[in-house]
Scaffold this motif. Structure first.
Motif, PDB file in Angstrom:
ATOM      1  N   LEU A   1      -4.986  14.642  12.164  1.00  0.00           N
ATOM      2  CA  LEU A   1      -5.542  14.705  10.813  1.00  0.00           C
ATOM      3  C   LEU A   1      -5.039  13.544   9.975  1.00  0.00           C
ATOM      4  O   LEU A   1      -3.904  13.096  10.133  1.00  0.00           O
ATOM      5  N   VAL A   2      -5.895  13.087   9.062  1.00  0.00           N
ATOM      6  CA  VAL A   2      -5.535  11.994   8.163  1.00  0.00           C
ATOM      7  C   VAL A   2      -5.768  12.475   6.729  1.00  0.00           C
ATOM      8  O   VAL A   2      -6.869  12.890   6.379  1.00  0.00           O
ATOM      9  N   SER A   3      -4.728  12.413   5.917  1.00  0.00           N
ATOM     10  CA  SER A   3      -4.840  12.790   4.502  1.00  0.00           C
ATOM     11  C   SER A   3      -5.040  11.521   3.668  1.00  0.00           C
ATOM     12  O   SER A   3      -4.861  10.399   4.151  1.00  0.00           O
ATOM     13  N   GLY A   4      -5.382  11.721   2.409  1.00  0.00           N
ATOM     14  CA  GLY A   4      -5.520  10.588   1.494  1.00  0.00           C
ATOM     15  C   GLY A   4      -4.218   9.835   1.334  1.00  0.00           C
ATOM     16  O   GLY A   4      -4.193   8.610   1.255  1.00  0.00           O
ATOM     17  N   GLU A   5      -3.119  10.581   1.310  1.00  0.00           N
ATOM     18  CA  GLU A   5      -1.798   9.948   1.180  1.00  0.00           C
ATOM     19  C   GLU A   5      -1.490   9.076   2.394  1.00  0.00           C
ATOM     20  O   GLU A   5      -0.957   7.978   2.263  1.00  0.00           O
ATOM     21  N   GLU A   6      -1.801   9.589   3.597  1.00  0.00           N
ATOM     22  CA  GLU A   6      -1.553   8.807   4.817  1.00  0.00           C
ATOM     23  C   GLU A   6      -2.421   7.551   4.836  1.00  0.00           C
ATOM     24  O   GLU A   6      -1.959   6.476   5.218  1.00  0.00           O
ATOM     25  N   LEU A   7      -3.678   7.700   4.446  1.00  0.00           N
ATOM     26  CA  LEU A   7      -4.570   6.539   4.393  1.00  0.00           C
ATOM     27  C   LEU A   7      -4.039   5.507   3.408  1.00  0.00           C
ATOM     28  O   LEU A   7      -4.002   4.313   3.705  1.00  0.00           O
ATOM     29  N   TYR A   8      -3.574   5.964   2.258  1.00  0.00           N
ATOM     30  CA  TYR A   8      -3.006   5.069   1.247  1.00  0.00           C
ATOM     31  C   TYR A   8      -1.794   4.324   1.804  1.00  0.00           C
ATOM     32  O   TYR A   8      -1.670   3.110   1.646  1.00  0.00           O
ATOM     33  N   GLU A   9      -0.914   5.048   2.478  1.00  0.00           N
ATOM     34  CA  GLU A   9       0.288   4.435   3.052  1.00  0.00           C
ATOM     35  C   GLU A   9      -0.079   3.335   4.056  1.00  0.00           C
ATOM     36  O   GLU A   9       0.511   2.253   4.053  1.00  0.00           O
ATOM     37  N   VAL A  10      -1.075   3.613   4.896  1.00  0.00           N
ATOM     38  CA  VAL A  10      -1.512   2.610   5.875  1.00  0.00           C
ATOM     39  C   VAL A  10      -2.090   1.396   5.163  1.00  0.00           C
ATOM     40  O   VAL A  10      -1.775   0.256   5.496  1.00  0.00           O
ATOM     41  N   PHE A  11      -2.951   1.633   4.170  1.00  0.00           N
ATOM     42  CA  PHE A  11      -3.547   0.521   3.432  1.00  0.00           C
ATOM     43  C   PHE A  11      -2.477  -0.344   2.774  1.00  0.00           C
ATOM     44  O   PHE A  11      -2.542  -1.574   2.836  1.00  0.00           O
ATOM     45  N   VAL A  12      -1.482   0.290   2.153  1.00  0.00           N
ATOM     46  CA  VAL A  12      -0.404  -0.456   1.497  1.00  0.00           C
ATOM     47  C   VAL A  12       0.373  -1.262   2.537  1.00  0.00           C
ATOM     48  O   VAL A  12       0.668  -2.442   2.327  1.00  0.00           O
ATOM     49  N   ASN A  13       0.692  -0.639   3.683  1.00  0.00           N
ATOM     50  CA  ASN A  13       1.428  -1.344   4.734  1.00  0.00           C
ATOM     51  C   ASN A  13       0.635  -2.515   5.305  1.00  0.00           C
ATOM     52  O   ASN A  13       1.227  -3.480   5.801  1.00  0.00           O
ATOM     53  N   LEU A  14      -0.683  -2.431   5.245  1.00  0.00           N
ATOM     54  CA  LEU A  14      -1.526  -3.527   5.716  1.00  0.00           C
ATOM     55  C   LEU A  14      -1.767  -4.575   4.635  1.00  0.00           C
ATOM     56  O   LEU A  14      -2.439  -5.571   4.868  1.00  0.00           O
ATOM     57  N   GLY A  15      -1.222  -4.334   3.436  1.00  0.00           N
ATOM     58  CA  GLY A  15      -1.368  -5.283   2.343  1.00  0.00           C
ATOM     59  C   GLY A  15      -2.703  -5.195   1.620  1.00  0.00           C
ATOM     60  O   GLY A  15      -3.077  -6.124   0.908  1.00  0.00           O
ATOM     61  N   LEU A  16      -3.409  -4.084   1.784  1.00  0.00           N
ATOM     62  CA  LEU A  16      -4.700  -3.928   1.116  1.00  0.00           C
ATOM     63  C   LEU A  16      -4.491  -3.373  -0.287  1.00  0.00           C
ATOM     64  O   LEU A  16      -3.645  -2.516  -0.510  1.00  0.00           O
ATOM     65  N   ASP A  17      -5.275  -3.872  -1.227  1.00  0.00           N
ATOM     66  CA  ASP A  17      -5.152  -3.472  -2.620  1.00  0.00           C
ATOM     67  C   ASP A  17      -6.115  -2.330  -2.915  1.00  0.00           C
ATOM     68  O   ASP A  17      -7.278  -2.547  -3.224  1.00  0.00           O
ATOM     69  N   VAL A  18      -5.609  -1.114  -2.780  1.00  0.00           N
ATOM     70  CA  VAL A  18      -6.407   0.078  -3.039  1.00  0.00           C
ATOM     71  C   VAL A  18      -5.476   1.121  -3.656  1.00  0.00           C
ATOM     72  O   VAL A  18      -4.273   1.145  -3.371  1.00  0.00           O
TER      73      VAL A  18
END
Length: 157
Positions: free
Chosen positions: A107-124
């Protein structure tokens, strides 16, 4: 100060793709991942499209890449989501999917998705990530199955 554009149209598109996945699953009675022309007609009818038998046959000919007389989930999504634009969100999801897949969680939550995006340097923002997951969350539990995310990401290619 410039305001970040809203992702609501893109998340609406993700929601549409997710509804296609859910409709496919509903009509795949034996859960073998394949549907017939009659089932395609039923799916499209459930989504509000009134197609003739000829229209369904044309769709089958167009979508049945392997020519086995059936549509797989991938073929159905390719055919049905071809004109759906998810813009920046789609690009983000493609990049994030591999990291989420390596996590091993189903399962993927919004928080997990956010953490991945931040770790990838994406601005979201966290709010945007929560909205992305909510657009694909069929049961309202605040998370989406990784397998569903994979189907959506694959349909964006």
């Amino acid at each position: 100060m410039a305001q970040q554009p809203s992702l609501s149209a893109e998340t609406d598109s993700l929601s549409h793709i997710f509804s296609l996945i859910e409709a496919f699953r509903a009509f795949d009675a034996d859960n073998d991942g394949l549907i017939s022309a009659a089932e395609v007609g039923g799916i499209m009818g459930s989504l509000g499209y009134n197609l003739s038998e000829q229209d369904v046959n044309v769709m089958m000919e167009e979508g049945d890449v392997d020519r086995d007389g059936l549509l797989s989930m991938g073929e159905f999504l390719e055919m049905s989501a071809r004109s759906v634009e998810v813009g920046e969100v789609g690009r983000y999801l493609k990049v994030a999917f591999e990291a989420l897949n390596a996590d091993g969680d189903d399962l993927v939550s919004g928080e997990e998705l956010y953490e991945v995006f931040v770790n990838l340097g994406l601005d979201v923002s966290l709010e945007d990530c929560m909205a992305i997951v909510a657009s694909m969350d069929g049961d309202g539990d605040g998370a989406v199955f990784l397998e569903d995310l994979k189907l959506i990401v694959n349909s964006l290619d």
